[in-house]
Design an enzyme around this catalytic site. Structure first.
Site, PDB file in Angstrom:
ATOM      1  N   HIS A 367       2.708  84.324-128.903  1.00  0.00           N
ATOM      2  CA  HIS A 367       4.133  84.038-128.741  1.00  0.00           C
ATOM      3  C   HIS A 367       5.018  84.899-129.617  1.00  0.00           C
ATOM      4  CE1 HIS A 367       2.729  80.554-126.384  1.00  0.00           C
ATOM      5  NE2 HIS A 367       3.749  80.955-125.663  1.00  0.00           N
ATOM      6  N   CYS A 680       5.375  84.712-113.495  1.00  0.00           N
ATOM      7  CA  CYS A 680       6.234  84.991-114.646  1.00  0.00           C
ATOM      8  C   CYS A 680       5.449  85.298-115.925  1.00  0.00           C
ATOM      9  CB  CYS A 680       7.203  83.844-114.879  1.00  0.00           C
ATOM     10  SG  CYS A 680       6.391  82.265-115.173  1.00  0.00           S
TER      11      CYS A 680
END
Ligand code: PEP
Ligand code: MG
Length: 753
Positions: A367, A680
């Site tokens: 992340h 995505c």
């Protein structure tokens, strides 16, 4: 160092005085050897300094023949002195000449001496030289004497590192620190960054080495170790794990080391020889580093690395600097250097001043990498040794195209990069020129290119990129950023701002996706063995419906009179989606009851991220209004391969035919049910992967804003029909990747990928 000896503290003081005297470097070294010899009741004390990377030169001696100074040289690994340098360990011998490595140097006259104690002169793990004492009598130097000589060596290291001994004739190896350095890593976020290094966790330079009072220093040390342990315990029990950027296993290792009696004892012993608490930590750290550099076993290296980190943290506690660099003034062109960090920590920085990020760890789907891409910060990960190699303020180039890092680059390297930045700017201008060009393939297929976003500050990218809308809005970023739980009104404000900025273009919000490596700082989270497979995303939302309800309510309010698309992450079975839908329905009724206007339309979707959905596609597509493939998670679970584990990065190729077949199956199912489908994950933003997705039938993909230009440039030149014909038969291939074939197709058909 007991009994008739004056003790190391008195010697340290006298050495400090000697170091401050306004005399020449040689004279100072000579004096130091006299002092050490006298204090250790040794007939000989010699200082050897490392020159040219592999030669140890006798720089000063008390007791050996004068003419040997600057004449006696030994290679690293040669003789006793060379062995100490190469092993970075002390040698304590009763009879030096019996040692197999003993090398006779007639010019020194050392054959008269029998016992020998030598210690490496270490600084930051680098060997700068060797300090030796010798005696005529056959004796054993005590543990305390070895310890004391190591402490003295630390002081000598300071002198050597300041360049003093070599100042008269060209300097020493301490100049290495200023040499240009080139390291390789893995691209985590594209871009070129030129700037100056900022250490995420600032290194502490210990300048005050000698203590005035052992008791005070010991107490300071004990308190420091206590707060270090308390900090680790706190980190492990609170939800702060991700915020601090450390993975749990690293913290567990820290805990083990921090509670290791040997470690604390060694530091206390160093302090007892007369060092300050900081210097004591550095002494022990230096030994560990020297071992780390020689360690080939990767596990042991890791542990020593942890110990190094821990020592740094203890140093920061001792000097009262426990915050990261985000809290301090940044240069305008900051390149952040860190071992690793969590997404929230990167967001703590003033983004307008960041030019680059370099991590020792970090995988492309972690992340922090996603946030770096969202912020458009050139990032290279898995750069081994970067934290060690860089000093704050060093000029650094981050090449987020090739994965290279240049530290203290030579002028021509730097100017080559200035050119590269200009070239990229030109290319960006070309992409920008495409912003109003419709996203249609060369054979007339319309494709929707969306961007992924998670911060309101990213919204301008929507217009700049010319994307069709937002295909994934990661709502958790607001939560990761906040110090306290964002209330419903705060959430609503953000969602409204996003919809306003989208100005009628579609936005797909994703409900809170926390857990895994995204841990909210204010939410206590029980320890999980496998957080990626644990209590996260929709699982948490369904168990704590108040969370989801507040979020849904905020979204409904913000989208009043407009379209609302909301999707749920990490759905594993259709029932979860149904329960989430029921929560939304309930909130809609609530809205009506209070007379609030509804959104004009509401679409609810599911993310396909868990492989179990592959066998529930029909039922899912029957119930969901749309689906979106989260390929980052879908692939990590399909391959059983942690997306943030650097070691796993690149182990399996995204363009594996089995992966493409799986994705093609989703395309087919969505087509059959007439439901909109998007992908995505990060693969959508890489032109070659995006091309493959188009080839298997995707017509809607969502990616980081910076990828829109390159992907559109690829699309405009692509004949999708031709690619499909080429790709379909290859999908049943048994090879582990179709990358080569796809690249060849692109080359032949002049498709820029
Ligand atoms: C994914 O998993 O592919 C995805 C888009 O979600 P995230 O990266 O936020 O987990
Ligand atoms: Mg995901």
């Amino acid at each position: 160092m007991r009994g008739n000896l004056p003790g190391p503290r008195a010697l340290l003081r006298r050495l400090r005085e000697a170091m401050a005297e306004p005399v020449g470097a040689q004279q100072r070294l000579d004096k130091i050897t006299v002092l050490i010899a006298a204090n250790m009741v040794a007939e000989v004390c010699s200082i050897y300094v490392l020159r040219g990377g592999d030669t140890l030169e006798l720089f000063a001696t008390e007791g050996l023949k004068r003419e040997a100074v600057h004449a006696t040289r030994l290679k690293v690994g040669e003789g006793l002195v060379g062995t100490i340098a190469s092993e970075a360990e002390p040698l304590n011998l009763t009879e030096a000449q019996d040692h197999p490595a003993f090398a006779y140097r007639p010019e020194t006259g050392e054959e008269a001496y029998h016992s020998f104690l030598g210690v490496p002169i270490l600084r930051g793990g680098d060997t700068l030289g060797v300090l030796v004492v010798q005696n005529r009598a056959r004796r054993i130097y005590s543990e305390e004497e070895v310890e004391a000589l190591q402490t003295i060596a630390m002081l000598v290291a300071e002198m050597v590192a300041s360049g003093e001994p070599g100042a008269e004739d060209g300097g020493t190896d301490s100049e290495d620190a200023a040499k240009p350095l080139h390291l390789d890593g893995v691209v985590l976020s594209e871009g070129i960054g030129l700037g100056h290094a900022v250490m995420h966790e600032p290194k502490i330079v210990v300048t005050n080495l000698i203590s005035d009072d052992i008791d005070t220093e010991t107490q300071r040390l004990n308190e420091g170790i206590e707060s270090l342990r308390a900090w680790i315990d706190r980190m492990l029990t609170s939800g702060d794990v991700a915020r601090a950027g450390d993975h749990r296993d690293v913290l567990e290792a820290y805990r083990m080391l921090a509670y290791d009696r040997g470690w604390a004892r060694r530091i206390r012993e160093a302090v007892a020889t007369g060092l300050t608490a900081e210097a004591g930590v550095e002494r022990v750290q230096s030994d560990a580093r020297a071992r780390m550099m020689r360690q080939t076993d990767p596990y042991m290296r890791e542990r020593l690395h942890d110990l190094d980190d821990l020592s740094n943290r203890l140093l920061r506690i001792l000097v009262g600097r426990t915050v990261t660099a985000a809290a301090s003034e940044l240069p305008r062109d900051a390149i952040i250097i860190a071992r690793n960090m969590g997404p929230a920590e990167l967001l703590d920085y003033d983004g307008t001043r960041l030019r680059g990020l370099i991590l020792e760890e970090g995988g492309p789907s972690s992340h922090v990498a996603i946030v770096a891409r969202a912020l458009g910060i050139a990032t290279v990960g898995q750069v081994e040794g970067i934290v060690e190699a860089v000093e704050a303020g060093d000029a650094v180039v981050v090449d987020g195209e090739s994965g290279e890092v240049h530290v203290r680059p030579l002028a021509d390297v730097e100017s080559a990069y200035v050119d590269k930045v200009r070239f990229r700017a030109r290319r960006q201008a070309q992409y920008k020129a495409l912003q109003d060009t419709p996203a249609v393939s060369s054979d007339g297929e319309e494709v929707s290119l969306f961007i992924n976003a998670g911060l309101v500050v990213e919204m301008p990218h929507l217009t700049e990129s010319g994307a069709a809308g937002i295909g994934l809005y990661r709502t958790e970023f607001q939560f990761l950023l906040a110090a306290t739980f964002p209330r419903m009104r705060e959430q609503e404000k953000v969602y409204r701002a996003v919809l306003d900025a989208a100005d009628g273009k579609p936005v797909v919000f994703r409900s809170l996706d926390v857990g895994g490596d995204k841990v909210m700082p204010f939410l206590r989270h029980a320890h999980e063995e496998n957080p990626a497979l644990g209590w996260r995303a929709i699982r948490m939302a369904l168990d704590r419906p108040a969370l989801l309800r507040a979020q849904v309510r905020a979204l409904l309010h913000a989208a009043a009179g407009r379209e609302l698309s909301l999707m749920f992450p990490m759905v594993s079975e259709v029932g979860e989606f149904q329960r989430a839908r029921a929560i939304v329905d309930r909130e809609l009724k609530h809205l009506d009851r209070f007379g609030h206007p509804r959104p004009r339309s509401i679409r609810l979707g599911a993310m396909i991220e868990v492989p179990s959905l592959m066998w529930q596609l029909d039922s899912l597509l029957d119930k969901a209004d749309f689906v979106s493939v989260g390929s980052n998670d879908l692939l990590q679970f399909t391959w059983a391969c942690d997306r943030s584990n650097a070691r796993m990065a690149g182990r399996f190729d995204t363009l594996n035919p089995a992966v493409l077949r799986m994705l093609a199956q989703i395309v087919e199912a969505a087509g059959k049910h007439g439901k909109p489908l998007t992908l995505c994950g990060e693969m959508a933003g890489r032109p070659l992967e995006a091309m493959a997705l188009l080839g298997i039938g995707f017509r809607s993909i969502s990616m980081a804003p910076a990828s829109i230009g390159p992907v559109k440039a690829m699309l405009l030149k692509l004949d999708i029909g031709k690619l499909k014909d080429f790709l379909t038969p290859l999908l049943t291939s048994e090879s582990s990747s179709l990358r080569g074939e796809l690249r060849e197709f692109a080359r032949q058909h002049k498709v820029p990928v």
